[in-house]
Design a protein around this motif. Structure first.
Motif, PDB file in Angstrom:
ATOM      1  N   MET B  20       0.833  -1.205   0.000  1.00 49.38           N
ATOM      2  CA  MET B  20       0.000   0.000   0.000  1.00 49.38           C
ATOM      3  C   MET B  20       0.872   1.260   0.000  1.00 49.38           C
ATOM      4  O   MET B  20       0.608   2.214  -0.737  1.00 49.38           O
ATOM      5  CB  MET B  20      -0.897  -0.047   1.250  1.00 49.38           C
ATOM      6  N   GLY B  23       2.593   1.743  -3.370  1.00 49.43           N
ATOM      7  CA  GLY B  23       1.628   2.234  -4.365  1.00 49.43           C
ATOM      8  C   GLY B  23       1.248   3.679  -4.122  1.00 49.43           C
ATOM      9  O   GLY B  23       1.148   4.490  -5.055  1.00 49.43           O
ATOM     10  N   LYS B  24       1.033   4.011  -2.859  1.00 51.10           N
ATOM     11  CA  LYS B  24       0.647   5.386  -2.515  1.00 51.10           C
ATOM     12  C   LYS B  24       1.772   6.363  -2.840  1.00 51.10           C
ATOM     13  O   LYS B  24       1.532   7.437  -3.397  1.00 51.10           O
ATOM     14  CB  LYS B  24       0.300   5.448  -1.023  1.00 51.10           C
ATOM     15  N   SER B  27       1.787   6.775  -6.682  1.00 51.85           N
ATOM     16  CA  SER B  27       0.643   7.406  -7.360  1.00 51.85           C
ATOM     17  C   SER B  27       0.248   8.750  -6.773  1.00 51.85           C
ATOM     18  O   SER B  27      -0.167   9.645  -7.495  1.00 51.85           O
ATOM     19  CB  SER B  27      -0.556   6.464  -7.363  1.00 51.85           C
ATOM     20  N   ILE B  28       0.352   8.902  -5.467  1.00 48.34           N
ATOM     21  CA  ILE B  28      -0.083  10.170  -4.863  1.00 48.34           C
ATOM     22  C   ILE B  28       1.075  11.167  -4.826  1.00 48.34           C
ATOM     23  O   ILE B  28       0.899  12.337  -5.129  1.00 48.34           O
ATOM     24  CB  ILE B  28      -0.623   9.948  -3.424  1.00 48.34           C
ATOM     25  N   GLY B  31       3.287  11.065  -8.541  1.00 46.68           N
ATOM     26  CA  GLY B  31       2.496  11.413  -9.720  1.00 46.68           C
ATOM     27  C   GLY B  31       2.507  10.369 -10.834  1.00 46.68           C
ATOM     28  O   GLY B  31       2.184  10.667 -11.969  1.00 46.68           O
ATOM     29  N   HIS B  33       1.297   6.266 -12.080  1.00 48.43           N
ATOM     30  CA  HIS B  33       0.108   5.437 -11.902  1.00 48.43           C
ATOM     31  C   HIS B  33       0.484   4.210 -11.093  1.00 48.43           C
ATOM     32  O   HIS B  33       1.585   3.666 -11.258  1.00 48.43           O
ATOM     33  CB  HIS B  33      -0.461   5.016 -13.252  1.00 48.43           C
ATOM     34  N   ALA B  34      -0.402   3.780 -10.208  1.00 49.24           N
ATOM     35  CA  ALA B  34      -0.135   2.559  -9.439  1.00 49.24           C
ATOM     36  C   ALA B  34      -1.437   1.834  -9.168  1.00 49.24           C
ATOM     37  O   ALA B  34      -2.478   2.456  -8.944  1.00 49.24           O
ATOM     38  CB  ALA B  34       0.550   2.905  -8.121  1.00 49.24           C
ATOM     39  N   THR B  35      -1.367   0.516  -9.252  1.00 46.90           N
ATOM     40  CA  THR B  35      -2.513  -0.332  -8.929  1.00 46.90           C
ATOM     41  C   THR B  35      -2.065  -1.365  -7.910  1.00 46.90           C
ATOM     42  O   THR B  35      -1.054  -2.037  -8.110  1.00 46.90           O
ATOM     43  CB  THR B  35      -3.030  -1.050 -10.197  1.00 46.90           C
ATOM     44  N   LEU B  36      -2.804  -1.460  -6.817  1.00 48.29           N
ATOM     45  CA  LEU B  36      -2.509  -2.460  -5.785  1.00 48.29           C
ATOM     46  C   LEU B  36      -3.622  -3.486  -5.770  1.00 48.29           C
ATOM     47  O   LEU B  36      -4.800  -3.136  -5.739  1.00 48.29           O
ATOM     48  CB  LEU B  36      -2.420  -1.775  -4.416  1.00 48.29           C
TER      49      LEU B  36
END
Lengths: 385, 188
Positions: B20, B23-24, B27-28, B31, B33-36
């Protein structure tokens, strides 16, 4: 009307689709939910139960799905925006009240985080096999609206749309997620409340005495009142007249049931929400929805890289099915490829509308995981020869 | 570019939170892209747990991890289960007191060990071993920036535990930096 700032967590979040769907519902103004826990949908109501007391709403964990689905209808007539959340086995139990919601024209949202079925099936794994059930599951003639998000961001955005459509058309709206979309975590941008458009209930402007509960407006949708406002209202699942009182005759049946169907059918052109890519020059069009659209998009991209003229039509609103659009495509493309996580459901709609004018090829999958890009690509290349 | 990461270990080790935070951060705070995706099943404390993270510059289509570029393992079982899926030339990040890499590694794999549990115990709480691993991941893979990872840790841990978790992150990061600066890395 803008969203109530109290319910909107403006900012960037890294959350899963279930949580994003809950935030979308709260932003849309949902202040009552009832549900019974079921994987893979439980996180939606888990978050709702924790969040909603802070926003000024209520969550009730009911004794089962039957009770959940009728509790929300009661709360809707008490003036609230409402939803219930479930997965296939729970949805099956809710069918009676889905028909009741359609018949009584109660605005409500049913969230179905689809898992493999039939029966208990695959609780923790995905499918898209409830697509026909939400269209035809309850007895009798009626019509519904269904949306299919493919990411946590869309779980937020489209949930607001789902609530808005429920209010506009006073019909059950189905939010057709799946286990992957529900449990996948991605970035979700929640806008400022003033940038979120919400549709309020269509309250009547008439006075008690003047008001007839089922007298339709021009768009075939009647205005609503809520319990406690001093209106005399009779709500029944029996066939009823414009006052809401039982009317047991073929004329009343024809008038009412035809309107329930027509208020969606005749407004279907306003209910088209699709994402089209490369449709202009396409020989082959892939039609997909939900999680499968992400795999399909990757396959289409590879096919185009290989020089094939392939387009992609993603259904965001799945019901009503965008008939004129697909019919127009059918007049100029060679073939449609329809991948879905079931053994052939929406492909039947495609076949019906295409009506032999082009080849229609199903890419079925029994569920439990998603398609491989190669499976869809192989079918595309086969028909694009 | 698309990078696939698999984090595996035991329920209770903080495997999912580790994924988590990665990924955070991507993506956050970076900037990208992330998928968990978390493995859902009859997981409980002590049984197998794993997280799949995809990080990419473009929006992510296919959401699952098939052949990880980076495999992070915190238990021998996770190593056994997932090492056959590691891409050739991929990186294995492992808890070096719990996992022993062997011949099953694919050719050209980079192998990077960290005694994450021990480092966490030295900070006073074994519980933060997953955050040590996040620090180690950040330093050795450079897939997420130091700043983003640090912010993601702060954003993800319970209130009141920020200081301890940041120490854990720094311990793992420092260990990883020493390793990649050439002191102790080896190629299988």
């Amino acid at each position: 009307m803008h969203a109530d700032p109290k319910g909107v967590l403006t900012g960037l979040h890294f959350i899963d689709g279930d949580h994003a769907a809950c935030e979308g519902a709260i932003a849309a103004g949902c202040r009552f939910a009832a549900g019974y826990p079921i994987t893979p949908s439980t996180e939606v109501v888990e978050r709702f139960a924790a969040r909603i007391p802070l926003v000024g709403g209520v969550f009730i964990q009911m004794e089962d799905e039957i009770a959940s689905s009728i509790a929300i209808l009661g709360a809707a007539w008490a003036g609230h925006k409402v939803m219930t959340v479930t997965s296939g086995p729970g949805l099956s139990l809710m069918m009676e009240h889905i028909g009741y919601a359609a018949m009584t024209e109660t605005p409500c949202v049913f969230v179905d985080v689809q898992r493999g079925g039939p029966s208990t099936g695959l609780p923790t794994l995905p499918a898209q096999a409830d697509m026909m059930q939400v269209r035809w599951g309850s007895h009798g003639d009626y019509n519904v609206i269904a949306l299919s998000p493919n990411s946590p961001q869309e779980c937020f955005d489209l949930m607001i749309k789902a609530f808005n459509l429920a209010e506009l058309y006073r019909t059950p709206v189905f939010f057709m997620m799946d286990e992957v979309v529900g449990h996948m975590t991605e970035r979700v941008a929640i806008p400022r409340p003033e940038d979120i458009e919400v549709v309020p209930r269509r309250w009547t402007s008439r006075k008690p005495g003047d008001y007839r509960a089922y007298e339709p407006g021009e768009d075939l949708v009647p205005e609503m009142v809520k319990a406690g406002d001093g209106f005399r209202v009779h709500i029944t699942g029996l066939t009823h007249d414009e006052r809401g009182y039982p009317a047991m005759n073929p004329q009343a049946q024809d008038k009412l049931v035809r309107r329930l169907v027509d208020k969606i059918r005749k407004n279907a052109h306003k209910l088209v929400d699709v994402r089209g890519e490369n449709l202009e020059d396409a020989d082959v069009v892939v039609i997909s929805y939900g999680i499968t659209s992400r795999i399909a998009a990757a396959a289409v991209e590879e096919a185009r890289a290989a020089g094939r003229k392939v387009g992609h039509l993603r259904l965001v609103i799945v019901w009503p099915f965008p008939e004129p659009l697909v019919a127009e495509l059918a007049s100029r493309v060679k073939a449609f490829v329809v991948p879905e996580l079931n053994l052939g459901q929406m492909v039947r709609e495609v076949e019906r509308v295409v009506a032999g004018k082009a080849q229609v090829v199903s890419v079925p999958h029994a569920g439990g995981t998603v398609h491989q890009v190669e499976d869809i690509l192989a079918k595309i290349l086969e028909v694009a020869k | 570019m698309r990078t696939e990461i698999r984090v595996g270990g035991l329920g209770g080790q903080g495997v999912i939170l580790c994924g988590m935070i990665i990924g955070k951060a991507a993506s956050i705070f970076d900037g990208k892209h992330a998928t968990l995706i978390q493995a859902f099943g009859p997981e409980a404390r002590g049984s197998a747990a794993s997280a799949q993270v995809t990080v990419a510059d473009e929006p992510i289509g296919y959401p699952y991890v098939r052949r990880p570029d980076v495999l992070v393992v915190m238990s021998p079982d996770a190593y056994t289960t997932f090492v056959p899926t590691l891409k050739e030339g991929g990186s294995l990040l492992y808890e070096s007191d719990l996992v022993v890499p062997d011949k099953r590694l694919p050719t050209g794999a980079k192998v990077l060990g960290v005694p994450a549990t021990r480092l966490a115990e030295e900070l006073g709480r074994r519980l933060v071993m997953n955050i040590v691993m996040v620090g180690f991941f950040t330093a050795t893979t450079k897939l997420i920036s130091y700043e983003a990872a640090r912010k993601a840790v702060l954003d993800s841990v319970p209130r009141g535990t920020e200081e301890l978790n940041l120490k854990a992150f720094e311990a793992g990061f420092a260990y990883g930096q020493r390793l990649v600066s050439g002191e102790d890395s080896r190629v299988a």
